[in-house]
Scaffold this motif. Structure first.
Motif, PDB file in Angstrom:
ATOM      1  N   HIS A  86       0.846  -1.209   0.277  1.00 55.82           N
ATOM      2  CA  HIS A  86       0.004  -0.408   0.436  1.00 55.82           C
ATOM      3  C   HIS A  86       1.139   1.116   0.238  1.00 55.82           C
ATOM      4  O   HIS A  86       1.845   1.086   0.162  1.00 55.82           O
ATOM      5  N   ASN A 118      -4.019  -2.113  -3.474  1.00 55.48           N
ATOM      6  CA  ASN A 118      -5.112  -3.096  -4.329  1.00 55.48           C
ATOM      7  C   ASN A 118      -5.813  -3.662  -3.850  1.00 55.48           C
ATOM      8  O   ASN A 118      -7.088  -3.305  -3.992  1.00 55.48           O
ATOM      9  N   ARG A 119      -5.907  -4.072  -2.822  1.00 52.41           N
ATOM     10  CA  ARG A 119      -6.991  -4.847  -2.354  1.00 52.41           C
ATOM     11  C   ARG A 119      -7.857  -4.250  -1.017  1.00 52.41           C
ATOM     12  O   ARG A 119      -8.187  -4.785   0.078  1.00 52.41           O
ATOM     13  N   TYR A 120      -6.960  -3.079  -0.268  1.00 55.90           N
ATOM     14  CA  TYR A 120      -6.513  -2.090   0.946  1.00 55.90           C
ATOM     15  C   TYR A 120      -6.941  -1.145   0.622  1.00 55.90           C
ATOM     16  O   TYR A 120      -6.255  -0.736   0.066  1.00 55.90           O
ATOM     17  N   HIS A 121      -7.886  -0.425   2.089  1.00 53.63           N
ATOM     18  CA  HIS A 121      -7.721   1.253   2.096  1.00 53.63           C
ATOM     19  C   HIS A 121      -7.807   1.271   3.662  1.00 53.63           C
ATOM     20  O   HIS A 121      -8.618   0.105   3.912  1.00 53.63           O
ATOM     21  N   SER A 160      -2.243  -5.561   6.566  1.00 57.32           N
ATOM     22  CA  SER A 160      -1.940  -6.635   6.456  1.00 57.32           C
ATOM     23  C   SER A 160      -0.287  -7.354   7.087  1.00 57.32           C
ATOM     24  O   SER A 160       0.212  -8.263   7.783  1.00 57.32           O
TER      25      SER A 160
END
Length: 225
Positions: A86, A118-121, A160
């Motif tokens: 991120h 990508n898949r994280y906020h 993560s």
């Protein structure tokens, strides 16, 4: 009409005391003008009162996740970041509270930021106190300071790095340790380049039994006024 001795003596006394008073008044005014104004009791802590320096600061930061690297590794290998995990963007406002021993200052800071992957906020915020040293001998070439913080950081979505560890304990609220280095030109000391390491950790289990943490390496700009 002839002028008597008593009138002459009285006139001389008036001239003498009048000139002396004027001289004393002029000397007092000159001394007062030569002395710098004192602000509160700040001069008890330093020959340079805080009020004579920029007190407020505003900064913006851009950075990236430290990946799985520990903070001590990132300190001497800051390029070991992982933007694919991120990236980070944030802002902070700080206020200088005191200066002591000439080269040390204490500051308070509040900040907020976003981490996007990508898949994280995630959204985060922090409040911290900083101890800063700015008395380096090369400051006439490049004004430099180093600072270390202690504070609290809260995030709404755990990164993560904090969830993939073997540690089963997690916490959205963790300790905030954020060492930084700043650089500025002597002719423009209020414009600073900032390199910062933002470290969330449980401080050896102090926060909800968390032993792990996560890092962000960021570069920013701070303006002081």
């Amino acid at each position: 009409m002839p002028i008597g001795p008593d009138r002459i003596a009285g006139g001389l006394l008036v001239l003498l005391f009048g000139a002396g008073g004027a001289a004393l008044t002029g000397e007092a005014r000159a001394q007062s003008a030569a002395e710098p104004p004192r602000v509160g009791t700040a001069d008890l802590l330093s020959p340079t009162p805080v009020a004579a320096e920029p007190v407020w600061g505003a900064a913006v930061f851009l950075g990236a996740s430290g990946g799985g690297a520990d903070l001590h590794v990132l300190a001497y290998k800051p390029w070991h970041i992982d933007p694919s995990d991120h990236v980070f963007a944030g802002t902070a406002v700080s206020r200088r509270l005191a200066r002591f021993w000439t080269d040390f200052t204490v500051e308070a800071e509040v900040g907020a930021g976003q981490r996007v992957g990508n898949r994280y906020h995630a959204s985060e915020a922090w409040v911290a106190g900083y101890l800063r040293y700015d008395g380096f001998p090369w400051n006439r070439f490049v004004k430099t300071s180093v600072a270390f913080s202690t504070g609290l950081n809260i995030i709404d979505n755990l990164p993560s790095e904090e969830t993939r560890r073997a540690d089963k304990h997690h916490s959205h609220l963790l300790h905030y340790f954020s060492p930084e280095v700043t650089f500025a030109l002597p002719e423009a000391p209020n414009h600073e380049l900032v390199v910062r390491f933002q470290h969330r950790s449980g401080v050896f289990g102090t926060f909800n039994g968390v032993w792990g943490g996560s890092n962000v390496v960021a570069v920013g700009y701070r303006y002081r006024w």
